[in-house]
Design an enzyme around this catalytic site. Structure first.
Site, PDB file in Angstrom:
ATOM      1  N   HIS A  87      59.257  22.662  16.499  1.00 51.70           N
ATOM      2  CA  HIS A  87      60.577  24.084  16.488  1.00 51.70           C
ATOM      3  C   HIS A  87      60.095  25.642  17.093  1.00 51.70           C
ATOM      4  CE1 HIS A  87      63.296  20.475  15.892  1.00 51.70           C
ATOM      5  NE2 HIS A  87      62.259  20.009  14.474  1.00 51.70           N
ATOM      6  N   ASP A 118      59.792  12.908  17.973  1.00 47.33           N
ATOM      7  CA  ASP A 118      60.048  13.493  16.020  1.00 47.33           C
ATOM      8  C   ASP A 118      61.495  12.853  16.365  1.00 47.33           C
ATOM      9  OD1 ASP A 118      59.381  15.564  13.777  1.00 47.33           O
ATOM     10  OD2 ASP A 118      61.289  15.174  14.305  1.00 47.33           O
ATOM     11  N   ASP A 124      59.567  11.124  10.857  1.00 48.94           N
ATOM     12  CA  ASP A 124      61.074  11.235  10.404  1.00 48.94           C
ATOM     13  C   ASP A 124      62.085  10.005  11.389  1.00 48.94           C
ATOM     14  OD1 ASP A 124      60.668  12.807  12.700  1.00 48.94           O
ATOM     15  OD2 ASP A 124      61.221  14.683  11.718  1.00 48.94           O
ATOM     16  N   HIS A 155      64.026  14.754  15.576  1.00 50.74           N
ATOM     17  CA  HIS A 155      64.491  16.179  15.818  1.00 50.74           C
ATOM     18  C   HIS A 155      63.611  16.394  17.877  1.00 50.74           C
ATOM     19  CE1 HIS A 155      64.319  16.578  11.346  1.00 50.74           C
ATOM     20  NE2 HIS A 155      65.687  16.770  11.866  1.00 50.74           N
TER      21      HIS A 155
END
Length: 456
Positions: free
Chosen positions: A235, A272, A359, A274
Site C-alpha cells: 500500500h 492480498d 488475509d 486488498h
C-alpha cells in the site's frame, strides 16, 4: 507528509524502558528468543468462534530465530544456494508494534513457530531449506528507486519524535504508525527482499560442471524465496506510507532485479485481499513491470478497478481483478488458469515477484473472501510451476497481509510444503463446514470482463 502524534502511555513507557536497557539497539547477528502463541494477545489476530472450532488449540512453543542487520553483502555459498529448494529470510520488526493493532509484532514469530512445529526449517530438512541470516539493509538509494527522497528523509527524521513521544501516526487516516525503530526495521525488511532476489538469481548454475552436478541432483531450478517480513509494503505509495505499509518491499525488489541483475521484465502477482495500490502506482507507466492484482471488490483502499490498466507506455501492463465478497477456492483456481497464466505467458517475465497476502482466508477478520489453507497451497504450487515454465524458476514471495495468526501461520507453512513439492496438510486445518456457496456468476462476469479488456 504530515506526521501526527498518537500517545499511548503504557506503550510509550515500555518503549522508553527498552531503550534505557539497550534492547532496541541493533547489533550484528542479533538473536531473539521469545515464547509466543499462535493467538497473540493485544492484536486483532484472534479467530472467530467458528475459527476456534475449525482449528486445533493454539500452539505455545519457544521459537529461536536469527537474522543479521550487519551491513555486509555476503550471501551463502553457491553450493548452499544451489542445494536449497526454499530460501527464506526473517525480519519480524519486533520494535514496530502498536497494542491492539491488526499489523502487530506477533505475526512473523507466529509463522516461524509454525514452521518449527511442522519441521519446515533447516534443523529438520538440512540443505533443502536455507534461512538467510546475514543480509544487508536496504540503502536509502534502494528505497529512493521507488519512493520520494523527501518521504524517506522525513521518516528518518521522525524517529526522533517517535523516541520522545512514544508512538506517532505517519499517515493522515490513522492506520499506519511508527515507533522509534520503524525506519531501521523497514530498511531491514526491504533488505531481506533484496537478498532473496540476489540469492535466487545467484543460485543458477554458471559452469558446465555446475550444470551437470545440478542436473544429477534434479536441481536445475533455483530455490523459491520467501521474505517473512514486516512492516508490509504494497500500500505504500511513492510519496508516503499507507495502510499499515511503510516501504514498498516488492516494488523496491523489482527495481533491484532490473538495476543489479539486468532482469528487464518483472511480473508481480498480488493476491492480498486488498488492492496493492502502492505497487500499482509505482509502475503505472512502466511497460517492463507487469502488475497483476486480485482483491476483494470494494475493500480498502477502494482502488484497483478493472478499467485501471496503466498509463502511457505502461498501458496494458497493469491488470486489476476485483472479486466479489464470498469468492473462494473455486474462484481463485479459475482466475489463475484463465487470467494469471495467459497474462504471464504473454509478458514473458525474467522473474516473478509475489505480494503474498494471507488475509483473504475465511477466518481473517479484515475481509470477507473465503480462501482456505488449500487455496494458498494451490497458489504457491501453481506460481512455482509458472516460474519454472517461464523464467527459469526465479520467484520470490513477500509477506503482506494476514491477521488471524492461526490461518496466517498454517497457510504460509503449507506454501512452504508446496515449494518443496510435498502434499498439502490443509485438510488438517481447514473446516469446510464454515464455507458457503461462492458467487460464481459474479466471478465469471468479472473474469470475462478482464479477459475482454486485456484480450486474453
Amino acid at each position: 507528509m504530515e506526521l501526527q502524534t498518537f500517545r499511548h502511555p503504557s506503550f510509550a513507557g515500555n518503549v522508553m524502558f527498552l531503550v534505557r536497557n539497550n534492547v532496541l539497539k541493533w547489533k550484528s547477528h542479533r538473536r531473539f528468543s521469545l515464547n509466543t502463541a499462535l493467538l497473540g494477545d493485544g492484536c486483532f489476530c484472534k479467530p472467530s468462534i467458528a475459527g476456534r472450532k475449525a482449528y486445533s488449540k493454539s500452539i505455545k512453543t519457544s521459537v529461536s530465530c536469527s537474522y543479521s542487520t550487519e551491513e555486509s553483502d555476503s550471501l551463502p555459498s553457491l553450493k548452499q544456494l544451489s542445494d536449497a529448494r526454499v530460501i527464506y529470510a526473517v525480519a519480524p520488526a519486533l520494535g514496530h508494534n502498536k497494542e491492539a493493532h491488526p499489523e502487530c509484532s506477533a505475526r512473523v514469530p507466529s509463522i516461524v513457530t509454525a514452521l518449527e512445529k511442522m519441521e519446515l526449517t533447516s534443523k529438520f530438512r538440512g540443505s533443502d531449506i536455507l534461512e538467510l541470516q546475514n543480509f544487508k539493509l536496504a540503502s536509502v538509494d534502494d528505497i529512493a528507486s521507488v519512493h520520494a527522497t523527501a518521504y524517506v528523509s522525513g521518516l528518518e527524521k521522525a524517529m526522533d519524535r517517535a523516541s520522545e513521544q512514544g508512538l506517532i501516526v505517519i499517515e493522515g487516516s490513522g492506520p499506519t504508525y511508527a515507533t522509534p525503530t520503524t525506519f531501521r526495521e523497514s530498511l531491514v525488511a526491504a533488505g531481506a527482499g533484496l537478498a532473496l532476489v540476489d540469492s535466487v538469481v545467484m543460485s543458477r548454475p554458471r559452469t558446465v560442471m555446475q550444470l551437470v552436478v545440478a542436473a544429477s541432483k534434479n536441481r536445475l531450478d533455483p530455490p523459491m524465496g520467501f521474505a517473512l517480513i514486516r512492516p508490509p509494503g504494497h500500500h505504500a505509495i511513492p510519496k508516503g506510507p499507507m495502510g499499515f505499509c511503510v516501504f514498498g518491499n516488492v516494488a523496491i525488489a523489482a527495481r533491484h532485479a532490473q538495476r543489479v541483475h539486468g532482469l528487464k521484465r518483472v511480473f508481480i502477482i498480488d493476491f492480498d485481499v486488498h488492492h496493492g495500490n502502492g505497487t500499482n502506482d509505482a509502475f503505472l507507466d512502466d511497460p517492463d513491470i507487469f502488475f497483476l492484482s486480485t482483491h476483494q471488490d470494494g475493500s480498502y483502499p477502494g482502488t484497483g478497478r478493472i478499467d485501471e490498466i496503466g498509463h502511457g507506455a505502461g498501458e496494458g501492463a497493469t491488470l486489476n481483478l476485483p472479486l466479489p465478497g464470498g469468492s473462494g477456492d473455486i474462484a481463485m483456481r479459475t482466475v489463475f488458469d484463465e487470467v494469471i497464466v495467459p497474462s504471464a505467458q504473454r509478458f514473458k517475465p525474467d522473474i516473478i515477484l509475489v505480494s503474498a497476502g494471507y488475509d483473504g482466508h475465511v477466518l481473517d477478520p479484515l475481509a470477507s473472501l473465503q480462501f482456505t489453507t488449500g487455496t494458498y497451497y494451490m497458489l504457491a504450487s501453481s506460481i512455482k510451476q509458472l516460474a519454472k515454465d517461464l523464467c527459469g524458476g526465479r520467484c520470490v514471495f513477500f509477506l503482506e497481509g494476514g491477521y488471524n495468526l492461526d490461518s496466517l501461520s498454517y497457510s504460509v507453512a503449507d506454501s512452504f510444503r508446496a515449494f518443496l513439492g510435498e502434499p498439502s496438510l490443509a485438510p488438517e486445518f481447514d473446516n469446510p463446514a464454515i464455507l458457503y456457496e461462492e458467487p460464481s456468476t459474479r466471478v465469471k462476469k468479472a473474469i470475462q470482463r478482464v479477459k475482454h479488456i486485456h484480450s486474453l
